[in-house]
Design a protein around this motif. Sequence first.
Motif, short mmCIF file in Angstrom:
data_model
loop_
_atom_site.label_atom_id
_atom_site.label_comp_id
_atom_site.label_asym_id
_atom_site.label_seq_id
_atom_site.Cartn_x
_atom_site.Cartn_y
_atom_site.Cartn_z
N LYS A 120 4.10 1.64 -0.87
CA LYS A 120 4.88 1.77 -2.25
C LYS A 120 3.95 2.16 -3.34
CE LYS A 120 7.73 -1.25 -4.93
NZ LYS A 120 7.63 -1.80 -6.35
N GLN A 121 2.64 1.80 -3.43
CA GLN A 121 1.92 2.42 -4.53
C GLN A 121 1.80 3.77 -4.21
OE1 GLN A 121 -1.87 0.11 -3.87
NE2 GLN A 121 -1.01 -1.60 -5.23
N LEU A 122 1.73 4.20 -2.93
CA LEU A 122 1.45 5.90 -2.86
C LEU A 122 2.73 6.37 -3.11
CD1 LEU A 122 -0.49 5.30 0.38
CD2 LEU A 122 -1.44 6.29 -1.42
N GLU A 142 5.03 5.70 -5.09
CA GLU A 142 5.12 5.73 -6.44
C GLU A 142 4.56 6.75 -7.18
OE1 GLU A 142 4.81 1.62 -7.77
OE2 GLU A 142 6.91 1.01 -7.16
N LYS A 143 3.24 7.34 -6.68
CA LYS A 143 2.35 8.17 -6.97
C LYS A 143 3.10 9.59 -6.68
CE LYS A 143 -1.71 5.42 -6.86
NZ LYS A 143 -3.22 5.32 -6.13
N GLY A 144 3.75 9.53 -5.74
CA GLY A 144 4.34 10.88 -5.41
C GLY A 144 3.46 11.44 -4.04
N SER A 145 2.38 10.45 -3.77
CA SER A 145 1.60 10.66 -2.39
C SER A 145 2.36 10.45 -0.95
CB SER A 145 0.43 9.96 -2.63
OG SER A 145 -0.24 10.28 -3.91
N LYS A 179 1.06 -1.20 -0.02
CA LYS A 179 -0.05 -0.13 -0.07
C LYS A 179 0.73 1.32 0.05
CE LYS A 179 -3.61 -0.04 2.81
NZ LYS A 179 -4.48 0.11 4.05
#
Length: 191
Positions: free
Chosen positions: A52-54, A56-59, A50
């Motif tokens: 990592k996904q954030l 990678e989106k720059g969040s 979870k």
Amino acid sequence: MMKYYILFGPPGAGKGTQAKAIAQKYNLKHISTGELLRGEIARGTELGLKAKQLIEKGSLVPDEVVEGMIESAFNTTTGVEGFLLDGFPRTIAQAQALDRILSARAEAVTSVLSIMIPDEMVISRISGRAAVEGRADDADESIIRNRIATYHSQTEPEIAYYREAGKYREVDGVGTIEEVRDRLFDLIDEL
């Protein structure tokens, strides 16, 4: 009764350096939120995926993910006298969440240890570190000043929160690594 210390201070105050010495001397588990995140991602846990996904989106990783990782560290760490939190809590909301996590365990924050240095020293230390470590984001003075402003606006309100609870302690972060470490040790020994 476990001990729960929070390490505070502006960027460049030497928290990482001092945390290792404190954790070693007092048999504490040093919990750095950055390292926790990298560990969860490396292990491929649900929280890690979870996060990592954030990232990678720059969040930003939301509070509940960070809180979940910290609670998990509390639950899975054995053989220590307590914990030294570094990089958490960063906001009043996170401080309140930490209080909830600990009160559910019938525990509480022992003390906040704050290493204080003036803003101008933050700039010289971070830009000096950038030159040594080749960290481009640390070389730009406007970025450093922005980090200082963020620290003052987000983290300083926590000082009042913990001061009100009678848990806030401050040491002068100006001096050699050894001098600051001795001040921190003296403070912890008094608690």
